[in-house]
Design an enzyme around this catalytic site. Structure first.
Site, short mmCIF file in Angstrom:
data_model
loop_
_atom_site.label_atom_id
_atom_site.label_comp_id
_atom_site.label_asym_id
_atom_site.label_seq_id
_atom_site.Cartn_x
_atom_site.Cartn_y
_atom_site.Cartn_z
CD GLU A 1 -2.90 -1.18 0.36
OE1 GLU A 1 -3.11 -0.16 -0.30
OE2 GLU A 1 -3.54 -2.23 0.21
CB CYS B 1 -1.98 7.12 1.47
SG CYS B 1 -3.31 6.26 2.32
P1 NDP Z 1 8.08 5.17 4.58
O1 NDP Z 1 8.07 4.43 3.30
O2 NDP Z 1 9.17 6.11 4.86
O3 NDP Z 1 8.02 4.16 5.81
C1 NDP Z 1 7.02 3.17 5.94
C2 NDP Z 1 7.51 2.08 6.88
O4 NDP Z 1 8.58 1.37 6.27
C3 NDP Z 1 8.08 2.64 8.19
O5 NDP Z 1 7.76 1.78 9.26
C4 NDP Z 1 9.56 2.65 7.91
O6 NDP Z 1 10.34 2.63 9.05
C5 NDP Z 1 9.69 1.34 7.15
N1 NDP Z 1 10.93 1.24 6.35
C6 NDP Z 1 11.77 2.22 5.95
N2 NDP Z 1 12.78 1.71 5.22
C7 NDP Z 1 12.57 0.37 5.15
C8 NDP Z 1 13.26 -0.71 4.52
N3 NDP Z 1 14.34 -0.52 3.79
N4 NDP Z 1 12.76 -1.95 4.65
C9 NDP Z 1 11.62 -2.17 5.35
N5 NDP Z 1 10.93 -1.19 5.97
C10 NDP Z 1 11.39 0.06 5.87
O7 NDP Z 1 6.66 5.91 4.62
P2 NDP Z 1 6.16 6.95 5.68
O8 NDP Z 1 6.18 6.34 7.05
O9 NDP Z 1 6.85 8.23 5.45
O10 NDP Z 1 4.61 7.09 5.29
C11 NDP Z 1 4.16 7.99 4.34
C12 NDP Z 1 3.91 7.31 3.02
O11 NDP Z 1 3.00 6.24 3.22
C13 NDP Z 1 3.26 8.19 1.99
O12 NDP Z 1 3.87 7.97 0.74
C14 NDP Z 1 1.83 7.71 1.96
O13 NDP Z 1 1.15 7.95 0.75
C15 NDP Z 1 2.00 6.27 2.22
N6 NDP Z 1 0.78 5.69 2.74
C16 NDP Z 1 0.09 4.80 1.98
C17 NDP Z 1 -1.11 4.31 2.42
C18 NDP Z 1 -1.86 3.31 1.63
O14 NDP Z 1 -2.70 2.64 2.20
N7 NDP Z 1 -1.65 3.15 0.34
C19 NDP Z 1 -1.69 4.72 3.71
C20 NDP Z 1 -0.85 5.63 4.43
C21 NDP Z 1 0.33 6.09 3.95
P3 NDP Z 1 10.86 4.03 9.62
O15 NDP Z 1 9.66 4.90 9.85
O16 NDP Z 1 11.52 3.63 10.88
O17 NDP Z 1 11.78 4.58 8.56
#
Ligand code: NDP
Length: 497
Positions: free
Chosen positions: A245, A279
């Site tokens: 997602e 999102c």
């Molecule tokens: P990120 O992609 O930065 O992070 C998402 C999660 O992935 C966090 O827990 C993060 O950890 C973790 N993460 C980061 N790097 C890695 C890696 N290499 N391997 C595995 N996990 C990793 O997104 P955001 O938290 O900034 O969220 C915002 C984004 O999410 C926006 O683009 C938004 O559109 C999207 N989103 C999509 C939704 C949907 O349902 N389609 C709903 C809500 C948001 P850490 O935070 O510790 O870096």
């Protein structure tokens, strides 16, 4: 807090992840950071817990999930306050987010058996002497990786589906909102104390990467498109399936017969709720010429009433402020006009509501996820042009249409996983509707029947119920029997429709 610390930026001290309020810098709580061994250990524990959970059967799981639902309802104020303290979002938004999470938990718990349970399927010609059985079995351990913008709803959606399907879950919440993730695991353990069926591991992105490689059977990821690609690459190493997602750039179309006031109200809410950090937030509007002026005027009037620090909370992730500023500057430099907000809108940690018109299609504000309380409005000749422009995006998550006669037809033509007609974001509130995107917004579905099946493998079983009259699958078959089978095929399937 150290003097140089940026409010809202998580930091790690003595092995503890410290969560802070993005508006005030106040500490919201601290949790231990997991290393690779801790993540693997959590998954190992989850395997055993998952077998116990699966063994409870549909009714046993349903009862416990509904107990968890009730607990969340009773402590909803505590959860909303905690969400406010570490993400900065208004408490009322936290309450609404929790309400949506409760809806999905309730629906998944009540419907898992119907959607996934064993059923007979009709027999078919080639093996008429066999009955068919279908059921959906849990994967085992599902890893859930969540973002910070909706720290309750985004993990609870996949967690509900995964648990209801019979899996154990290990959650890695965003480093910006670890306390909400911890709260979810702690409260679940209050109603299911026997085994660690829902665990949480904390840390930065590398902990999410470790979870992908720790022996989980599926990963449900919610976050940015860039990270989704990294998660998929990590999961590819062991052929771990994923549901992704990811981000969006959702469009709202205002057709000629729309209720303009309602469309403006929905556009402002869709774009600016949660300070635009949604999102499925509305980032672009395409309004047809006959209603364009009235629509712009109504949007500006409405958005101008929103106050930063009240309805518009802080930007949770400090680095997003830079992206929002860049998009605003780029839109202005390319000839866009700010009819509200604009150049000075970014005042860390807040961004005041900003509405643009005349922004060219190649500007960042029209193409990339801005994730702030900003909106572009573009005048189009008709609904066809609106659809073409809306679909001219690598993303395809949600969307909205305001209109009467053609609204549903327009909704069908939008290249996205969800569309709200005469509303925005409403599909999130229905536990029986699947949620997910196309293109750069990801694939797979959470919520609803598809969301339950996402966390289970189809298992097909055939059972012989009698001797074969036309044996097809044995070396004992005779040429005459094969001719008879072909004859039957001609009779049944040879006719032209
Ligand atoms: P990120 O992609 O930065 O992070 C998402 C999660 O992935 C966090 O827990 C993060 O950890 C973790 N993460 C980061 N790097 C890695 C890696 N290499 N391997 C595995 N996990 C990793 O997104 P955001 O938290 O900034 O969220 C915002 C984004 O999410 C926006 O683009 C938004 O559109 C999207 N989103 C999509 C939704 C949907 O349902 N389609 C709903 C809500 C948001 P850490 O935070 O510790 O870096």
């Amino acid at each position: 807090m150290t003097a140089t610390h940026v409010p809202g930026l998580p930091r790690v001290e003595d092995g503890q992840l410290i969560s802070t309020n993005p508006a005030t810098g106040e500490e919201a709580g601290r949790v231990p950071v997991a290393d690779e061994t801790a993540v693997t250990d959590a998954v190992t524990r989850a395997r055993a817990a998952g077998l116990w959970w699966q063994g409870l059967g549909w009714e046993g799981r349903k009862t416990r999930l509904l107990r968890w639902r009730s607990l969340i309802v009773h402590r909803i104020d505590e959860l909303a306050a905690l969400t406010h303290s570490e993400s900065g979002k208004p408490v009322t938004d936290g309450l609404m987010e929790a309400a949506a999470a409760i809806e999905h938990l309730d629906w998944a718990a009540r419907n898992a058996k119907r959607v996934l349970g064993p059923r007979r399927v009709r027999t078919r010609l080639l093996v008429a002497e066999h009955t068919g059985h279908l059921e959906y079995q849990p994967y085992g351990v599902v890893g859930v990786i969540g973002p910070w913008n909706y720290p309750i709803l985004t993990p609870v959606g996949p967690i509900s589906g995964a648990l209801a399907a019979g899996n154990a879950v290990v959650l890695k919440p965003s480093e910006y909102t670890p306390m909400v993730g911890q709260w979810l695991a702690d409260t679940f353990a209050e109603v299911v104390p026997e085994h660690p069926v829902l665990q949480v591991v904390h840390g930065l992105g590398d902990v999410g990467g470790a979870l992908c490689r720790a022996g989980v059977h599926k990963i449900a990821f919610t976050g940015s498109t860039a990270t989704a690609k990294r998660v998929m690459a990590a999961c590819a190493e062991n052929l771990v399936p994923v549901v992704l997602e990811a981000g969006g750039k959702d469009a709202l179309i205002v057709d000629a017969d729309a209720d303009v006031a309602a469309a403006a109200d929905a556009a402002v809410w869709g774009a600016m709720t949660n300070a635009g950090q949604t999102c499925v937030g509305i980032e672009r509007v395409y309004a047809v010429a006959p209603v364009y002026d009235r629509f712009v005027e109504a949007v500006v009037a409405k958005a101008a009433t929103l106050r930063t620090g009240e309805e518009i909370g802080p930007i949770t992730m400090p680095k997003q402020l830079g992206i929002i500023r860049e998009h605003i500057e780029d839109a202005l430099a390319k000839g866009g006009r700010a009819v509200l907000g604009g150049a000075d809108a970014v005042q860390a940690p807040y961004v005041s509501p900003t509405v643009f018109v005349d922004v060219p299609a190649d500007a960042a504000a029209q193409r990339e996820e801005t994730f702030g309380p900003t909106l572009t409005i573009t005048k189009v000749a008709d609904a066809d042009e609106a659809v073409t422009r809306a679909n001219d995006s690598p993303y395809g998550l949600g969307g909205a249409v305001f209109g009467k006669r053609d609204a549903i037809r327009i909704a069908r033509r939008l290249r996205s996983g969800m569309v709200a007609v005469n509303g925005t974001l409403t599909f999130v509130g229905m536990g029986n509707l699947p949620f997910g995107g196309v293109g750069e917004s990801g694939f797979g579905r959470i919520h609803g029947e598809d969301g339950l099946r996402e966390f289970a493998r189809a298992k097909s079983i055939t059972v012989r119920r009698g001797p074969s009259l036309l044996p097809a699958m044995t070396f004992e078959r005779t040429p005459a029997q094969v001719r008879q089978i072909v004859k039957a095929l001609r009779l049944l399937y040879g006719r032209k429709p």
